[in-house]
Motif scaffolding. Structure first.
Motif, PDB file in Angstrom:
ATOM      1  N   ILE A   1       0.829  -1.203   0.000  1.00  0.00           N
ATOM      2  CA  ILE A   1       0.000   0.000   0.000  1.00  0.00           C
ATOM      3  C   ILE A   1       0.866   1.256   0.000  1.00  0.00           C
ATOM      4  O   ILE A   1       0.593   2.216  -0.719  1.00  0.00           O
ATOM      5  CB  ILE A   1      -0.942   0.017   1.225  1.00  0.00           C
ATOM      6  N   GLU A   2       1.937   1.224   0.775  1.00  0.00           N
ATOM      7  CA  GLU A   2       2.819   2.393   0.847  1.00  0.00           C
ATOM      8  C   GLU A   2       3.468   2.670  -0.505  1.00  0.00           C
ATOM      9  O   GLU A   2       3.550   3.822  -0.955  1.00  0.00           O
ATOM     10  CB  GLU A   2       3.892   2.167   1.913  1.00  0.00           C
ATOM     11  N   ASN A   3       3.915   1.617  -1.170  1.00  0.00           N
ATOM     12  CA  ASN A   3       4.548   1.783  -2.470  1.00  0.00           C
ATOM     13  C   ASN A   3       3.540   2.290  -3.497  1.00  0.00           C
ATOM     14  O   ASN A   3       3.844   3.159  -4.326  1.00  0.00           O
ATOM     15  CB  ASN A   3       5.145   0.452  -2.939  1.00  0.00           C
ATOM     16  N   TYR A   4       2.312   1.768  -3.452  1.00  0.00           N
ATOM     17  CA  TYR A   4       1.267   2.202  -4.389  1.00  0.00           C
ATOM     18  C   TYR A   4       0.956   3.682  -4.173  1.00  0.00           C
ATOM     19  O   TYR A   4       0.860   4.461  -5.130  1.00  0.00           O
ATOM     20  CB  TYR A   4       0.018   1.349  -4.174  1.00  0.00           C
ATOM     21  N   ALA A   5       0.799   4.073  -2.911  1.00  0.00           N
ATOM     22  CA  ALA A   5       0.485   5.473  -2.605  1.00  0.00           C
ATOM     23  C   ALA A   5       1.616   6.392  -3.054  1.00  0.00           C
ATOM     24  O   ALA A   5       1.379   7.465  -3.625  1.00  0.00           O
ATOM     25  CB  ALA A   5       0.249   5.636  -1.103  1.00  0.00           C
ATOM     26  N   LEU A   6       2.854   5.955  -2.805  1.00  0.00           N
ATOM     27  CA  LEU A   6       4.004   6.777  -3.175  1.00  0.00           C
ATOM     28  C   LEU A   6       4.121   6.911  -4.685  1.00  0.00           C
ATOM     29  O   LEU A   6       4.448   7.977  -5.207  1.00  0.00           O
ATOM     30  CB  LEU A   6       5.286   6.168  -2.594  1.00  0.00           C
ATOM     31  N   LYS A   7       3.837   5.839  -5.416  1.00  0.00           N
ATOM     32  CA  LYS A   7       3.879   5.893  -6.880  1.00  0.00           C
ATOM     33  C   LYS A   7       2.865   6.913  -7.401  1.00  0.00           C
ATOM     34  O   LYS A   7       3.171   7.712  -8.293  1.00  0.00           O
ATOM     35  CB  LYS A   7       3.553   4.514  -7.474  1.00  0.00           C
ATOM     36  N   MET A   8       1.654   6.878  -6.856  1.00  0.00           N
ATOM     37  CA  MET A   8       0.628   7.818  -7.287  1.00  0.00           C
ATOM     38  C   MET A   8       1.042   9.248  -6.954  1.00  0.00           C
ATOM     39  O   MET A   8       0.862  10.176  -7.753  1.00  0.00           O
ATOM     40  CB  MET A   8      -0.704   7.492  -6.617  1.00  0.00           C
ATOM     41  N   PHE A   9       1.598   9.426  -5.761  1.00  0.00           N
ATOM     42  CA  PHE A   9       2.031  10.750  -5.323  1.00  0.00           C
ATOM     43  C   PHE A   9       3.127  11.286  -6.246  1.00  0.00           C
ATOM     44  O   PHE A   9       3.081  12.433  -6.691  1.00  0.00           O
ATOM     45  CB  PHE A   9       2.538  10.671  -3.880  1.00  0.00           C
ATOM     46  N   LEU A  10       4.131  10.445  -6.546  1.00  0.00           N
ATOM     47  CA  LEU A  10       5.245  10.884  -7.381  1.00  0.00           C
ATOM     48  C   LEU A  10       4.791  11.188  -8.811  1.00  0.00           C
ATOM     49  O   LEU A  10       5.297  12.119  -9.443  1.00  0.00           O
ATOM     50  CB  LEU A  10       6.349   9.819  -7.399  1.00  0.00           C
ATOM     51  N   TYR A  11       3.852  10.385  -9.316  1.00  0.00           N
ATOM     52  CA  TYR A  11       3.311  10.657 -10.652  1.00  0.00           C
ATOM     53  C   TYR A  11       2.643  12.033 -10.687  1.00  0.00           C
ATOM     54  O   TYR A  11       2.920  12.865 -11.555  1.00  0.00           O
ATOM     55  CB  TYR A  11       2.298   9.572 -11.048  1.00  0.00           C
ATOM     56  N   ALA A  12       1.751  12.286  -9.707  1.00  0.00           N
ATOM     57  CA  ALA A  12       1.028  13.556  -9.668  1.00  0.00           C
ATOM     58  C   ALA A  12       1.990  14.715  -9.433  1.00  0.00           C
ATOM     59  O   ALA A  12       1.873  15.780 -10.050  1.00  0.00           O
ATOM     60  CB  ALA A  12      -0.044  13.520  -8.572  1.00  0.00           C
ATOM     61  N   ASP A  13       2.966  14.511  -8.551  1.00  0.00           N
ATOM     62  CA  ASP A  13       3.935  15.561  -8.255  1.00  0.00           C
ATOM     63  C   ASP A  13       4.775  15.888  -9.487  1.00  0.00           C
ATOM     64  O   ASP A  13       5.083  17.053  -9.759  1.00  0.00           O
ATOM     65  CB  ASP A  13       4.834  15.114  -7.098  1.00  0.00           C
ATOM     66  N   SER A  14       5.138  14.859 -10.265  1.00  0.00           N
ATOM     67  CA  SER A  14       5.916  15.074 -11.486  1.00  0.00           C
ATOM     68  C   SER A  14       5.115  15.881 -12.502  1.00  0.00           C
ATOM     69  O   SER A  14       5.634  16.810 -13.136  1.00  0.00           O
ATOM     70  CB  SER A  14       6.331  13.725 -12.087  1.00  0.00           C
ATOM     71  N   GLU A  15       3.831  15.527 -12.661  1.00  0.00           N
ATOM     72  CA  GLU A  15       2.974  16.279 -13.564  1.00  0.00           C
ATOM     73  C   GLU A  15       2.834  17.728 -13.093  1.00  0.00           C
ATOM     74  O   GLU A  15       2.878  18.663 -13.889  1.00  0.00           O
ATOM     75  CB  GLU A  15       1.588  15.631 -13.635  1.00  0.00           C
ATOM     76  N   ASP A  16       2.667  17.902 -11.791  1.00  0.00           N
ATOM     77  CA  ASP A  16       2.495  19.228 -11.215  1.00  0.00           C
ATOM     78  C   ASP A  16       3.734  20.084 -11.451  1.00  0.00           C
ATOM     79  O   ASP A  16       3.649  21.221 -11.913  1.00  0.00           O
ATOM     80  CB  ASP A  16       2.216  19.085  -9.711  1.00  0.00           C
ATOM     81  N   ARG A  17       4.906  19.541 -11.149  1.00  0.00           N
ATOM     82  CA  ARG A  17       6.151  20.299 -11.315  1.00  0.00           C
ATOM     83  C   ARG A  17       6.410  20.646 -12.783  1.00  0.00           C
ATOM     84  O   ARG A  17       7.092  21.635 -13.068  1.00  0.00           O
ATOM     85  CB  ARG A  17       7.330  19.503 -10.749  1.00  0.00           C
ATOM     86  N   SER A  18       5.880  19.822 -13.686  1.00  0.00           N
ATOM     87  CA  SER A  18       6.062  20.086 -15.119  1.00  0.00           C
ATOM     88  C   SER A  18       4.980  21.005 -15.675  1.00  0.00           C
ATOM     89  O   SER A  18       4.967  21.302 -16.865  1.00  0.00           O
ATOM     90  CB  SER A  18       6.045  18.758 -15.897  1.00  0.00           C
ATOM     91  N   GLY A  19       4.050  21.421 -14.817  1.00  0.00           N
ATOM     92  CA  GLY A  19       3.014  22.337 -15.253  1.00  0.00           C
ATOM     93  C   GLY A  19       1.925  21.690 -16.079  1.00  0.00           C
ATOM     94  O   GLY A  19       1.234  22.367 -16.838  1.00  0.00           O
TER      95      GLY A  19
END
Length: 299
Positions: A83-101
Motif C-alpha cells: 500500500i505504501e509503495n502504491y500510494a508513493l507511486k501515485m504521489f510521485l506521478y502527480a507531483d511530477s505532472e504538477d512540477r512540469s506544469g
C-alpha cells in the motif's frame, strides 16, 4: 452497498476500493479494512450503520479467503509495503505532472487518491512523519489545483509555501475554494498549518485506458510523456551528502534491529521510486537517510 450519511468520512475510501476491485484487489481489501475500522469508531450502534458495517465485515472475510495466496494479505509487513509503495507511486506521478506544469483531472485524482491511501496505511500502525506530510500535501494540492482549474486560473506549479493558511471549505463545492496560492517562496518540503480541505466527490473524474493515471499496479504508472516543448523544471536544491557518513567506521560497533533494516529498505525503495521520475533530489535524500541509519544506527 452505499454507506449511511453518518459514515461520510469513509465514502471516498470505499469508492477507491471499488475502483481497484479489478486493478489491484489488495488495495481494494485494505481500503475496505480501513473503512470498516474507521466506521466502527464513528458509529457502530445506530441500526443502519451497524447493518452496513456487518455487511462490510462479511465482504472483507470473503476477500480475505479469495486472496489467501497473496503475501500482502497474509503478512502485514508485505501488505504495508504494498500500500505504501502504491500510494508513493501515485504521489510521485502527480507531483511530477504538477512540477512540469501539466494540470489535468487525472493528476488531481492521483494526488487525492494518494492521500486516501496514506490514510489506509494507519491500519498497520502510526504513520511516519514523512507519510503524514505526503498526505497533507497531496490533499491540499488536489484541492488547490481543482479549484484553480474550476475558476479558469492557472495553478502555480510545484511546492508552495502554505504557512498560516487554512483551506477548510468543501473541496469541489460550488463557488468556493482557494483561488490564489499562498504567497511565499517554494519549499522542497512545505510545512503545513491550519485546516486541510475536506473531501469532494470525484465520481465525475474518469480514468480512461492508456492515460497517465495509475492502472493495474503502481509499477504500471508510466513516466509522464515528454511534451513537444520540454517545460523548464522547477529548480530544486540538490542535497549535499555528509562526508562523515562515507567515512564512518563504526559499523562493527553498531547493533541493528530488524526494524532498522526495514527502515533502511524503505528509504532505498523511496529512492528507487523517485529515480523512476528523475527526481534526483528526493532519491539522494532517501539514500542519505539509509546510509546514515546503516552507519550510525540512528536516523
Amino acid at each position: 452497498m452505499a454507506a449511511p450519511p453518518q459514515l461520510k468520512a469513509i465514502h471516498h475510501h470505499l469508492r477507491t476500493a471499488q475502483e481497484h476491485e479489478a486493478r489491484d484487489p489488495v488495495v481494494a481489501y485494505y481500503c475496505r479494512l480501513y473503512a470498516m475500522q474507521t466506521g466502527m469508531k464513528i458509529d457502530s450502534k445506530s441500526p443502519e450503520c451497524r447493518k452496513f458495517l456487518v455487511k462490510l465485515m462479511d465482504q472483507l472475510e470473503i476477500m480475505k479467503k479469495e486472496l489467501s495466496d497473496h503475501e500482502s494479505i497474509s503478512q502485514e509487513v508485505v501488505g504495508n509495503a504494498h500500500i505504501e509503495n502504491y500510494a508513493l507511486k501515485m504521489f510521485l506521478y502527480a507531483d511530477s505532472e504538477d512540477r512540469s506544469g501539466r494540470f489535468h483531472k487525472n493528476m488531481i485524482k492521483s494526488f487525492y487518491t494518494a492521500s486516501l491511501l496514506f490514510d489506509v496505511l494507519s491500519v498497520f500502525g502510526e504513520l511516519t512523519d514523512e507519510n503524514i506530510q505526503h498526505r497533507k500535501y497531496a490533499k491540499w494540492k488536489a484541492a488547490y489545483i481543482h479549484n484553480c482549474l474550476k475558476s479558469g486560473e492557472t495553478p502555480q506549479a510545484g511546492p508552495i509555501g502554505m504557512e498560516g493558511e487554512a483551506y477548510d471549505d468543501e473541496f469541489g463545492a460550488e463557488g468556493g475554494g482557494p483561488s490564489q496560492p499562498p504567497q511565499g517562496p517554494p519549499h522542497s518540503q512545505p510545512s503545513f498549518h491550519g485546516n486541510q480541505p475536506s473531501a469532494s466527490n470525484f465520481s465525475n473524474i474518469q480514468i480512461p485506458p492508456g492515460s497517465h493515471a495509475p492502472a493495474n499496479t503502481p509499477a504500471d504508472i508510466p513516466p509522464p510523456e515528454a511534451p513537444p516543448v520540454k517545460p523548464v523544471p522547477v529548480p530544486r536544491a540538490m542535497p549535499v551528502i555528509d562526508p562523515s557518513l562515507l567515512n564512518n567506521t563504526q559499523e562493527g560497533e553498531v547493533r541493528f534491529t530488524p526494524e532498522d533494516f526495514t527502515r533502511a529498505q524503505k528509504y532505498c525503495k523511496y529512492a528507487g521510486s523517485a529515480l523512476q521520475y528523475e527526481d534526483v533530489g528526493t532519491a539522494v535524500q532517501n539514500l542519505q537517510k539509509a546510509l546514515k541509519l546503516l552507519t550510525t544506527g540512528k536516523e
